[in-house]
Design a protein around this motif. Structure first.
Motif, mmCIF file in Angstrom:
data_model
loop_
_atom_site.group_PDB
_atom_site.id
_atom_site.type_symbol
_atom_site.label_atom_id
_atom_site.label_comp_id
_atom_site.label_asym_id
_atom_site.label_seq_id
_atom_site.Cartn_x
_atom_site.Cartn_y
_atom_site.Cartn_z
ATOM 1 N N VAL A 1 62.424 12.351 35.533
ATOM 2 C CA VAL A 1 61.180 11.585 35.635
ATOM 3 C C VAL A 1 60.482 11.608 34.292
ATOM 4 C CG1 VAL A 1 58.949 11.358 36.799
ATOM 5 C CG2 VAL A 1 60.928 12.217 38.068
ATOM 6 N N LYS A 2 60.001 10.460 33.838
ATOM 7 C CA LYS A 2 59.250 10.400 32.590
ATOM 8 C C LYS A 2 58.120 9.381 32.722
ATOM 9 C CE LYS A 2 59.584 9.831 27.587
ATOM 10 N NZ LYS A 2 58.946 11.147 27.362
ATOM 11 N N THR A 3 56.879 9.837 32.524
ATOM 12 C CA THR A 3 55.713 8.968 32.601
ATOM 13 C C THR A 3 55.515 8.259 31.266
ATOM 14 O OG1 THR A 3 54.655 10.427 34.219
ATOM 15 C CG2 THR A 3 53.238 8.861 33.057
ATOM 16 N N LEU A 4 55.533 6.933 31.295
ATOM 17 C CA LEU A 4 55.345 6.136 30.083
ATOM 18 C C LEU A 4 53.886 5.753 29.862
ATOM 19 C CD1 LEU A 4 58.395 3.697 30.361
ATOM 20 C CD2 LEU A 4 58.278 5.912 29.202
ATOM 21 N N VAL A 5 53.212 5.351 30.924
ATOM 22 C CA VAL A 5 51.811 4.917 30.843
ATOM 23 C C VAL A 5 51.065 5.520 32.016
ATOM 24 C CG1 VAL A 5 50.236 2.946 30.881
ATOM 25 C CG2 VAL A 5 52.446 2.745 29.736
ATOM 26 N N ASP A 6 49.815 5.956 31.764
ATOM 27 C CA ASP A 6 49.008 6.518 32.839
ATOM 28 C C ASP A 6 47.547 6.145 32.617
ATOM 29 O OD1 ASP A 6 48.534 7.842 35.174
ATOM 30 O OD2 ASP A 6 48.493 9.846 34.291
ATOM 31 N N GLY A 7 46.869 5.788 33.692
ATOM 32 C CA GLY A 7 45.443 5.493 33.628
ATOM 33 C C GLY A 7 45.095 4.187 32.937
ATOM 34 N N LEU A 8 45.983 3.192 32.971
ATOM 35 C CA LEU A 8 45.731 1.913 32.298
ATOM 36 C C LEU A 8 45.002 0.959 33.242
ATOM 37 C CD1 LEU A 8 46.185 -0.083 29.945
ATOM 38 C CD2 LEU A 8 48.367 -0.685 31.008
ATOM 39 N N SER A 9 43.877 0.398 32.775
ATOM 40 C CA SER A 9 43.129 -0.610 33.521
ATOM 41 C C SER A 9 43.042 -1.870 32.662
ATOM 42 C CB SER A 9 41.721 -0.111 33.869
ATOM 43 O OG SER A 9 41.770 1.020 34.718
ATOM 44 N N PHE A 10 43.412 -3.015 33.242
ATOM 45 C CA PHE A 10 43.426 -4.251 32.472
ATOM 46 C C PHE A 10 43.246 -5.435 33.420
ATOM 47 C CE2 PHE A 10 47.757 -3.771 33.905
ATOM 48 C CZ PHE A 10 48.163 -5.062 34.214
ATOM 49 N N SER A 11 42.972 -6.601 32.835
ATOM 50 C CA SER A 11 42.907 -7.846 33.591
ATOM 51 C C SER A 11 43.603 -8.941 32.812
ATOM 52 C CB SER A 11 41.450 -8.246 33.871
ATOM 53 O OG SER A 11 40.771 -8.547 32.667
ATOM 54 N N VAL A 12 44.253 -9.852 33.531
ATOM 55 C CA VAL A 12 44.965 -10.988 32.944
ATOM 56 C C VAL A 12 44.522 -12.249 33.681
ATOM 57 C CG1 VAL A 12 47.208 -12.066 32.523
ATOM 58 C CG2 VAL A 12 46.958 -9.595 32.310
ATOM 59 N N ARG A 13 44.226 -13.303 32.915
ATOM 60 C CA ARG A 13 43.824 -14.588 33.497
ATOM 61 C C ARG A 13 44.686 -15.690 32.903
ATOM 62 N NH1 ARG A 13 38.993 -16.865 35.585
ATOM 63 N NH2 ARG A 13 39.501 -19.012 36.249
ATOM 64 N N TYR A 14 45.231 -16.538 33.791
ATOM 65 C CA TYR A 14 46.072 -17.651 33.359
ATOM 66 C C TYR A 14 45.608 -18.923 34.058
ATOM 67 C CZ TYR A 14 50.183 -20.664 32.864
ATOM 68 O OH TYR A 14 51.022 -21.724 32.602
ATOM 69 N N ASP A 15 45.266 -19.943 33.278
ATOM 70 C CA ASP A 15 44.838 -21.242 33.799
ATOM 71 C C ASP A 15 45.776 -22.322 33.277
ATOM 72 O OD1 ASP A 15 42.469 -20.224 35.077
ATOM 73 O OD2 ASP A 15 41.559 -20.081 33.101
ATOM 74 N N TYR A 16 46.087 -23.287 34.156
ATOM 75 C CA TYR A 16 46.971 -24.380 33.763
ATOM 76 C C TYR A 16 46.525 -25.671 34.429
ATOM 77 C CZ TYR A 16 51.158 -27.258 33.258
ATOM 78 O OH TYR A 16 52.020 -28.284 32.966
ATOM 79 N N ASN A 17 46.400 -26.729 33.624
ATOM 80 C CA ASN A 17 46.052 -28.053 34.125
ATOM 81 C C ASN A 17 47.081 -29.034 33.587
ATOM 82 O OD1 ASN A 17 44.903 -30.552 34.784
ATOM 83 N ND2 ASN A 17 42.825 -29.731 34.623
ATOM 84 N N GLU A 18 47.951 -29.490 34.466
ATOM 85 C CA GLU A 18 49.041 -30.363 34.054
ATOM 86 C C GLU A 18 48.544 -31.732 33.613
ATOM 87 O OE1 GLU A 18 53.309 -32.033 35.836
ATOM 88 O OE2 GLU A 18 51.913 -30.915 37.102
ATOM 89 N N SER A 19 47.466 -32.238 34.218
ATOM 90 C CA SER A 19 47.003 -33.598 33.936
ATOM 91 C C SER A 19 46.520 -33.766 32.496
ATOM 92 C CB SER A 19 45.883 -33.987 34.903
ATOM 93 O OG SER A 19 44.758 -33.118 34.744
ATOM 94 N N ILE A 20 45.988 -32.691 31.902
ATOM 95 C CA ILE A 20 45.503 -32.772 30.519
ATOM 96 C C ILE A 20 46.300 -31.864 29.592
ATOM 97 C CG2 ILE A 20 43.172 -33.443 31.208
ATOM 98 C CD1 ILE A 20 42.295 -30.572 30.788
ATOM 99 N N ASN A 21 47.427 -31.306 30.099
ATOM 100 C CA ASN A 21 48.295 -30.443 29.299
ATOM 101 C C ASN A 21 47.502 -29.275 28.701
ATOM 102 O OD1 ASN A 21 50.757 -29.650 28.236
ATOM 103 N ND2 ASN A 21 50.460 -30.786 26.316
ATOM 104 N N TYR A 22 46.767 -28.571 29.574
ATOM 105 C CA TYR A 22 45.892 -27.479 29.139
ATOM 106 C C TYR A 22 46.397 -26.149 29.693
ATOM 107 C CZ TYR A 22 41.792 -24.398 29.109
ATOM 108 O OH TYR A 22 40.926 -23.335 28.953
ATOM 109 N N THR A 23 46.500 -25.149 28.823
ATOM 110 C CA THR A 23 46.898 -23.803 29.214
ATOM 111 C C THR A 23 45.967 -22.785 28.567
ATOM 112 O OG1 THR A 23 49.225 -24.461 29.397
ATOM 113 C CG2 THR A 23 48.760 -22.104 29.233
ATOM 114 N N ARG A 24 45.526 -21.819 29.357
ATOM 115 C CA ARG A 24 44.645 -20.758 28.841
ATOM 116 C C ARG A 24 45.158 -19.416 29.341
ATOM 117 N NH1 ARG A 24 40.089 -18.081 31.088
ATOM 118 N NH2 ARG A 24 38.710 -17.178 29.506
ATOM 119 N N PHE A 25 45.287 -18.468 28.413
ATOM 120 C CA PHE A 25 45.737 -17.114 28.748
ATOM 121 C C PHE A 25 44.754 -16.125 28.141
ATOM 122 C CE2 PHE A 25 48.029 -13.201 27.896
ATOM 123 C CZ PHE A 25 48.649 -12.953 29.120
ATOM 124 N N ALA A 26 44.257 -15.199 28.968
ATOM 125 C CA ALA A 26 43.284 -14.217 28.500
ATOM 126 C C ALA A 26 43.684 -12.831 28.992
ATOM 127 C CB ALA A 26 41.881 -14.565 28.993
#
Length: 244
Positions: free
Chosen positions: A208-233
């Motif tokens: 057993v080997k712990t690589l990451v511990d206690g990580l808190s994060f958020s990911v946001r992905y938006d996509y609009n095909e009609s206007i060819n818009y992509t947002r990643f945060a």
């Protein structure tokens, strides 16, 4: 609650999901559950091991809330998840999946003689929200070789949200609180490997080997095909006020 993926051979491990089993806990129905939930639910917790509510409005909006407490999941890939999401997403968009609203709309058009008109309300806007409190996920290298390396994920809480408006716009939001990533030398049942994230060592010495511990994060992905818009945060790390 248990969900088992039946598409497996005799050599493969059992792929599926189960939630906390507490016979002493009294079950009840809360028809409004989920309306006041959000990121803070990852701290407040869930009142029941499994909860789901569905809200639909006349203006073609559907809100689905799903909560899982102490869920244990074993998957070699995300294929079952995508199948489930695609089915429920396409169920409200494509008539071939059997949604009765499409047939009712066709019957209405035939009765009024407006069969040549296009209806703008055929696509239902979806808002799907999932809360997992203290989940435990095992991801093996191969579904056919349980003795190979595995990745284990544990967290205080995971939140996932998928939104779609019409045929063109979609948005996905993922929030993790106190995530741990651990490598196991071989596959273990989730009920056995839970809690091993605190082990520090090498794969050769303890498996057993712990690589990451206690990580808190958020990911946001938006996509609009009609206007060819992509947002990643991406936001990392998250502090306590991000869960308020």
């Amino acid at each position: 609650m248990k969900i088992i993926d039946g598409r497996q051979s005799e050599r493969s491990f059992v792929r599926g999901l189960c939630t906390k089993d507490d016979p002493s806990q009294i079950s009840f129905v809360d028809l409004n559950w989920g309306l006041d939930c959000g990121r803070h639910t990852l701290i407040d917790g869930l009142p029941l091991p499994f909860q789901v509510t569905v809200f639909m409005t006349p203006d073609q909006h559907c809100l689905i809330n799903l909560g899982l407490d102490m869920a244990e999941l074993a998957l070699a890939d995300l294929t079952p998840v995508w199948i489930l999401l695609d089915y429920f997403g396409l169920y409200f968009k494509e008539s071939e999946y059997g949604h009765p609203a499409f047939e009712a709309e066709q019957m209405l058009q035939r009765s009024t003689g407006d069969t040549g008109l296009e209806c703008d309300s055929e696509c239902l806007s979806i808002d799907f929200r999932l809360w997992m409190i203290e989940p435990h996920v095992i991801i093996p290298s191969s579904s056919e070789m349980p003795e190979e390396l595995c990745v284990m994920l544990e967290a205080a809480g995971l939140y996932y949200r998928y939104k779609s408006f019409g045929f063109n716009y979609s948005s996905q939001d993922i929030v993790a609180k106190d995530l741990g990533i651990v490598v196991l030398s071989e596959y273990m049942q989730p009920s056995i490997s839970r809690g091993l994230r605190q082990v520090s060592g090498s794969l050769s010495s303890c498996g057993v080997k712990t690589l990451v511990d206690g990580l808190s994060f958020s990911v946001r992905y938006d996509y609009n095909e009609s206007i060819n818009y992509t947002r990643f945060a991406l936001r990392v790390p998250l502090t306590s006020h991000h869960f308020g």
